[in-house]
Design a protein around this motif. Structure first.
Motif, PDB file in Angstrom:
ATOM      1  N   PRO A  57       0.895  -1.530   0.248  1.00 60.23           N
ATOM      2  CA  PRO A  57      -0.344  -0.211  -0.049  1.00 60.23           C
ATOM      3  C   PRO A  57       0.990   1.460   0.429  1.00 60.23           C
ATOM      4  O   PRO A  57       1.484   1.444   0.407  1.00 60.23           O
ATOM      5  CB  PRO A  57      -0.535   0.026   1.071  1.00 60.23           C
ATOM      6  CG  PRO A  57      -0.041  -1.014   2.336  1.00 60.23           C
ATOM      7  CD  PRO A  57       0.541  -2.030   1.364  1.00 60.23           C
ATOM      8  N   PRO A  60      -0.421   7.095   2.603  1.00 57.70           N
ATOM      9  CA  PRO A  60      -0.846   8.930   2.045  1.00 57.70           C
ATOM     10  C   PRO A  60      -0.091  10.031   2.239  1.00 57.70           C
ATOM     11  O   PRO A  60      -0.659  11.167   2.481  1.00 57.70           O
ATOM     12  CB  PRO A  60      -2.090   8.046   3.342  1.00 57.70           C
ATOM     13  CG  PRO A  60      -1.660   7.654   4.211  1.00 57.70           C
ATOM     14  CD  PRO A  60      -0.614   6.453   3.884  1.00 57.70           C
ATOM     15  N   THR A  70      -1.728   0.662  -8.840  1.00 60.14           N
ATOM     16  CA  THR A  70      -2.847  -0.001  -8.832  1.00 60.14           C
ATOM     17  C   THR A  70      -4.153   0.599  -8.739  1.00 60.14           C
ATOM     18  O   THR A  70      -3.680   0.718  -7.699  1.00 60.14           O
ATOM     19  CB  THR A  70      -2.560  -1.149  -8.622  1.00 60.14           C
ATOM     20  OG1 THR A  70      -2.764  -1.789  -7.856  1.00 60.14           O
ATOM     21  CG2 THR A  70      -1.899  -2.209  -9.808  1.00 60.14           C
ATOM     22  N   TYR A  71      -5.268   0.121  -9.363  1.00 59.72           N
ATOM     23  CA  TYR A  71      -6.456   0.930  -8.016  1.00 59.72           C
ATOM     24  C   TYR A  71      -6.082   0.505  -6.548  1.00 59.72           C
ATOM     25  O   TYR A  71      -6.463   1.213  -6.270  1.00 59.72           O
ATOM     26  CB  TYR A  71      -6.950   0.102  -8.876  1.00 59.72           C
ATOM     27  CG  TYR A  71      -9.050   1.246  -8.967  1.00 59.72           C
ATOM     28  CD1 TYR A  71      -9.142   1.596  -8.432  1.00 59.72           C
ATOM     29  CD2 TYR A  71      -9.331   0.044  -7.234  1.00 59.72           C
ATOM     30  CE1 TYR A  71     -10.723   2.690  -8.052  1.00 59.72           C
ATOM     31  CE2 TYR A  71     -10.908   0.540  -6.890  1.00 59.72           C
ATOM     32  CZ  TYR A  71     -10.940   1.735  -7.280  1.00 59.72           C
ATOM     33  OH  TYR A  71     -12.570   2.028  -6.900  1.00 59.72           O
ATOM     34  N   ASP A  72      -5.645  -0.962  -6.507  1.00 57.36           N
ATOM     35  CA  ASP A  72      -6.491  -1.372  -5.336  1.00 57.36           C
ATOM     36  C   ASP A  72      -4.873  -0.821  -4.421  1.00 57.36           C
ATOM     37  O   ASP A  72      -5.654  -0.593  -3.077  1.00 57.36           O
ATOM     38  CB  ASP A  72      -5.929  -3.508  -5.290  1.00 57.36           C
ATOM     39  CG  ASP A  72      -7.086  -3.422  -5.597  1.00 57.36           C
ATOM     40  OD1 ASP A  72      -7.850  -3.018  -6.416  1.00 57.36           O
ATOM     41  OD2 ASP A  72      -7.121  -4.515  -6.752  1.00 57.36           O
ATOM     42  N   GLN A  73      -3.812  -0.470  -5.027  1.00 63.49           N
ATOM     43  CA  GLN A  73      -2.998   0.623  -4.053  1.00 63.49           C
ATOM     44  C   GLN A  73      -3.478   1.327  -3.478  1.00 63.49           C
ATOM     45  O   GLN A  73      -3.072   2.001  -2.306  1.00 63.49           O
ATOM     46  CB  GLN A  73      -1.516   0.919  -4.513  1.00 63.49           C
ATOM     47  CG  GLN A  73      -1.136  -0.867  -4.551  1.00 63.49           C
ATOM     48  CD  GLN A  73       0.948  -0.690  -5.375  1.00 63.49           C
ATOM     49  OE1 GLN A  73       0.199  -0.708  -6.676  1.00 63.49           O
ATOM     50  NE2 GLN A  73       1.303  -0.866  -4.593  1.00 63.49           N
ATOM     51  N   LEU A  74      -4.143   2.190  -4.865  1.00 60.21           N
ATOM     52  CA  LEU A  74      -4.243   3.637  -4.465  1.00 60.21           C
ATOM     53  C   LEU A  74      -5.712   3.809  -3.065  1.00 60.21           C
ATOM     54  O   LEU A  74      -5.785   5.024  -2.847  1.00 60.21           O
ATOM     55  CB  LEU A  74      -4.779   4.749  -5.319  1.00 60.21           C
ATOM     56  CG  LEU A  74      -3.845   4.629  -6.516  1.00 60.21           C
ATOM     57  CD1 LEU A  74      -4.441   5.456  -8.205  1.00 60.21           C
ATOM     58  CD2 LEU A  74      -2.838   5.779  -6.473  1.00 60.21           C
ATOM     59  N   TRP A  75      -6.671   2.693  -3.518  1.00 64.16           N
ATOM     60  CA  TRP A  75      -7.342   2.540  -2.780  1.00 64.16           C
ATOM     61  C   TRP A  75      -7.557   1.889  -1.692  1.00 64.16           C
ATOM     62  O   TRP A  75      -8.595   1.516  -0.347  1.00 64.16           O
ATOM     63  CB  TRP A  75      -8.852   2.538  -3.518  1.00 64.16           C
ATOM     64  CG  TRP A  75      -9.406   4.297  -4.346  1.00 64.16           C
ATOM     65  CD1 TRP A  75      -8.918   3.624  -5.578  1.00 64.16           C
ATOM     66  CD2 TRP A  75      -9.781   5.024  -4.448  1.00 64.16           C
ATOM     67  NE1 TRP A  75      -9.305   4.848  -6.088  1.00 64.16           N
ATOM     68  CE2 TRP A  75      -9.977   5.421  -5.094  1.00 64.16           C
ATOM     69  CE3 TRP A  75      -9.831   5.550  -2.934  1.00 64.16           C
ATOM     70  CZ2 TRP A  75      -9.979   6.933  -5.402  1.00 64.16           C
ATOM     71  CZ3 TRP A  75     -10.347   7.178  -3.367  1.00 64.16           C
ATOM     72  CH2 TRP A  75     -10.327   7.700  -4.226  1.00 64.16           C
ATOM     73  N   ALA A  76      -6.429   1.627  -1.268  1.00 65.01           N
ATOM     74  CA  ALA A  76      -6.315   0.041   0.388  1.00 65.01           C
ATOM     75  C   ALA A  76      -6.219   0.967   1.436  1.00 65.01           C
ATOM     76  O   ALA A  76      -6.259   2.611   1.736  1.00 65.01           O
ATOM     77  CB  ALA A  76      -5.039  -0.137  -0.196  1.00 65.01           C
ATOM     78  N   PRO A  77      -7.264   0.750   2.725  1.00 68.17           N
ATOM     79  CA  PRO A  77      -7.372   1.439   3.831  1.00 68.17           C
ATOM     80  C   PRO A  77      -5.744   1.812   4.556  1.00 68.17           C
ATOM     81  O   PRO A  77      -4.857   1.023   4.254  1.00 68.17           O
ATOM     82  CB  PRO A  77      -7.573   1.088   5.000  1.00 68.17           C
ATOM     83  CG  PRO A  77      -8.317  -0.956   3.745  1.00 68.17           C
ATOM     84  CD  PRO A  77      -8.244  -0.173   2.543  1.00 68.17           C
TER      85      PRO A  77
END
Length: 576
Positions: A57, A60, A70-77
């Protein structure tokens, strides 16, 4: 030659040389390089970190990313432990996660009433219910003593009474009675015969003592005296009277004081804009709501005020107040002369319309529908001077016959209070404006609208004036402009003529024309008087007339360079 022959080998020699047994003994020496030594540990760690950063991840708090996530990395908590509350500051929380200047504030799932109840209960008794509603926090002894009641459940005196009652029951009941706890038994009914609202006992009123009788008599006497004083005040308010302030009501030739002077005639055929104030009348104690010149001659000026009085002033000679008319119990809204000026109408906020004799100050008739009249007008035809029209606060225009005192017609189409009534087309029709932001044209005597003017951009028009040539209407619109409407068959808006610059939003400032129709004038909310040229629409002059709102303006019918203005400051000014 011998050397060359020495390099010549036969096949047998080659085979013997290639065999391992025949090869000479060789020593293994370390390799030599001229390149500097390289630490491969840091290189391996960097390679492992890049692999982890591209797969794990994102932080922030970082401002740039050196690879394509990737999308999952950008929007991971956000992962990892939260910072301790003591060291939590606004700077330690990313900007995207803040909803308050001090950090992130979460909504509590508790209603304000419940929070106030538990807050006050904790500060009063020392215990409260936690938000889950399953546990209590605070003083457990007080919790059991008060039976877990909150401050909003019962008043303190009721709580005290219940505590005393429970303590007395515990003392009285020495033995346990199982029948008393069974709702199906009579013992339970006897034990619980009182309801929670049975705290008060009915007391039978006995005879009053001498002191109580004396107090009751004094109280009744004071009450009767107060009611009688109020009735007397109402009666005195309704008393109609008039006071003459001049030297004499008739001159040596027997002419009345309202008679116009014989030499009164128009001084100029052309009107001019006034420049200076020549006189100020200041007899009213409150704001002046309307002024009217005596018809055709203008030697007298009638004024209506918020102090419930109507005064008439001399314009040509002494310029003093000639008579005061007192017949309204509340502020006077509008006044209107008859054609010859011997009579006039007044409308007040006391819901009465009064028909006065100008000379004697007597009230000839009084009309009322129980609603506040906002505007009153007599039919301008000489043979119809007995017909009165009044715009009321209940959206109606009511028509009376003054001679009989009966309502002869009602025009009921508006959706708001009626503000103005203007006769057009040789007095066969009249135009009304209202708080419903519309204009309606009526045929006189017929309660049916023949023309309805209402647009989404229109504002309320509390003042309308007719041009001297009777072809145009000037309407004071509350969006700070004067609109011109034709009085022909279609009653169209003249989009080429529009007079702006003044501020009248919220004020019913009167608009008027000069007698020759060359100028348009209007007061405004800043106490100014504005003059526009009728043809070009340009502002010719602006005069600072009053300190407060300039609500009314009238052009003198004969002395055509003179104008009268009135204001909420209680003064009337005469300009030349």
């Amino acid at each position: 030659m011998d050397l060359i022959q020495g390099y010549h080998h036969s096949d047998d020699d080659d085979a013997a040389a290639s065999s391992p047994d025949s090869s000479p003994l060789r020593l293994s020496l370390p390799s030599k390089t001229s390149a500097p030594p390289v630490d491969e540990t840091a290189l391996a760690l960097a390679a492992a970190g890049s692999t982890r950063s591209t797969s794990g991840p994102l932080d922030p708090t970082q401002h740039s990313v050196s690879f394509n996530p990737t999308y999952d990395q950008l929007w991971a908590p956000v992962q990892g432990p939260a910072p301790p509350s003591a060291g939590l500051t606004s700077s330690s929380i990313p900007q995207g996660f803040r909803n308050h200047k001090l950090g992130f504030v979460e909504d509590a799932s508790i209603q304000p009433f419940l929070f106030d109840e538990q807050y006050n209960t904790f500060h009063r008794f020392g215990y409260a219910t936690d938000p889950s509603g399953l546990h209590y926090v605070g003083d457990q002894t007080a919790l059991s003593t008060n039976s877990a009641l909150s401050v909003y459940n019962l008043p303190p005196h009721e709580q005290k009474r219940r505590r005393l009652e429970m303590k007395s029951k515990e003392n009285d009941e020495s033995a346990f009675d199982p029948e008393a706890d069974n709702p199906a038994t009579e013992d339970w009914l006897l034990k619980n015969r009182k309801s929670p609202w049975a705290g008060k006992k009915e007391v039978v009123q006995g005879e009053l003592t001498e002191e109580q009788k004396k107090y009751a008599e004094e109280h009744a006497a004071k009450k009767a005296e107060k009611e009688g004083r109020a009735e007397g005040k109402e009666k005195t308010d309704l008393v109609v009277k008039s006071t003459f302030h001049g030297k004499e009501e008739k001159d040596y030739q027997g002419r009345s004081w309202i008679e116009p002077p014989k030499d009164a005639k128009a001084s100029n055929d052309r009107c001019y804009i006034p420049k200076r104030c020549v006189h100020t009348w200041s007899g009213h104690t409150k704001g002046v709501s309307a002024i009217r010149f005596f018809p055709k001659h203008g030697h007298l000026l009638l004024s209506a005020s918020m102090d419930t009085k109507i005064k008439i002033w001399d314009v040509f000679n002494s310029r003093k107040c000639m008579r005061t008319y007192m017949g309204h119990s509340k502020a006077v809204r509008d006044i209107s002369f008859s054609n010859d000026g011997t009579k006039f109408l007044s409308a007040g906020y006391d819901k009465n319309i009064q028909y006065w004799d100008t000379e004697t100050g007597k009230v000839i008739s009084t009309f009322s529908t129980g609603k506040v009249p906002f505007v009153v007008k007599l039919n301008p035809d000489d043979d119809k001077q007995n017909i009165l029209l009044a715009g009321m606060s209940d959206k109606k225009i009511v028509q009376w016959d003054i001679n009989s005192g009966q309502i002869t017609q009602e025009y009921d189409q508006h959706l708001g209070a009626v503000n103005t009534i203007t006769f057009v087309d040789n007095n066969r029709r009249f135009v009304t404006s209202s708080d419903d932001k519309s204009l309606r044209v009526w045929e006189f005597g017929i309660p049916v609208v023949i023309k309805y003017i209402s647009e989404p951009h229109m504002h309320s028009m509390p003042a309308i004036s007719l041009h001297p040539n009777s072809n145009w209407l000037a309407a004071q619109s509350l969006d700070n402009q004067i609109l011109i409407y034709s009085t022909k068959e279609r009653f169209q808006l003249n989009k080429k003529k529009r007079f702006t610059g003044h501020i009248v939003a919220g004020y019913a400032c009167q608009v008027n024309f000069s007698p020759d129709g060359r100028y348009v004038m209007s007061g405004d909310g800043e106490g100014k008087m504005w003059f526009w040229d009728w043809k070009s629409g340009k502002v010719n002059r602006t005069l600072k007339c009053h300190e407060q709102v300039c609500i009314g303006c009238e052009w003198h019918p004969l002395e055509q360079s003179k104008v009268a203005t009135c204001s909420w400051d209680g003064t009337i000014k005469y300009w030349d």
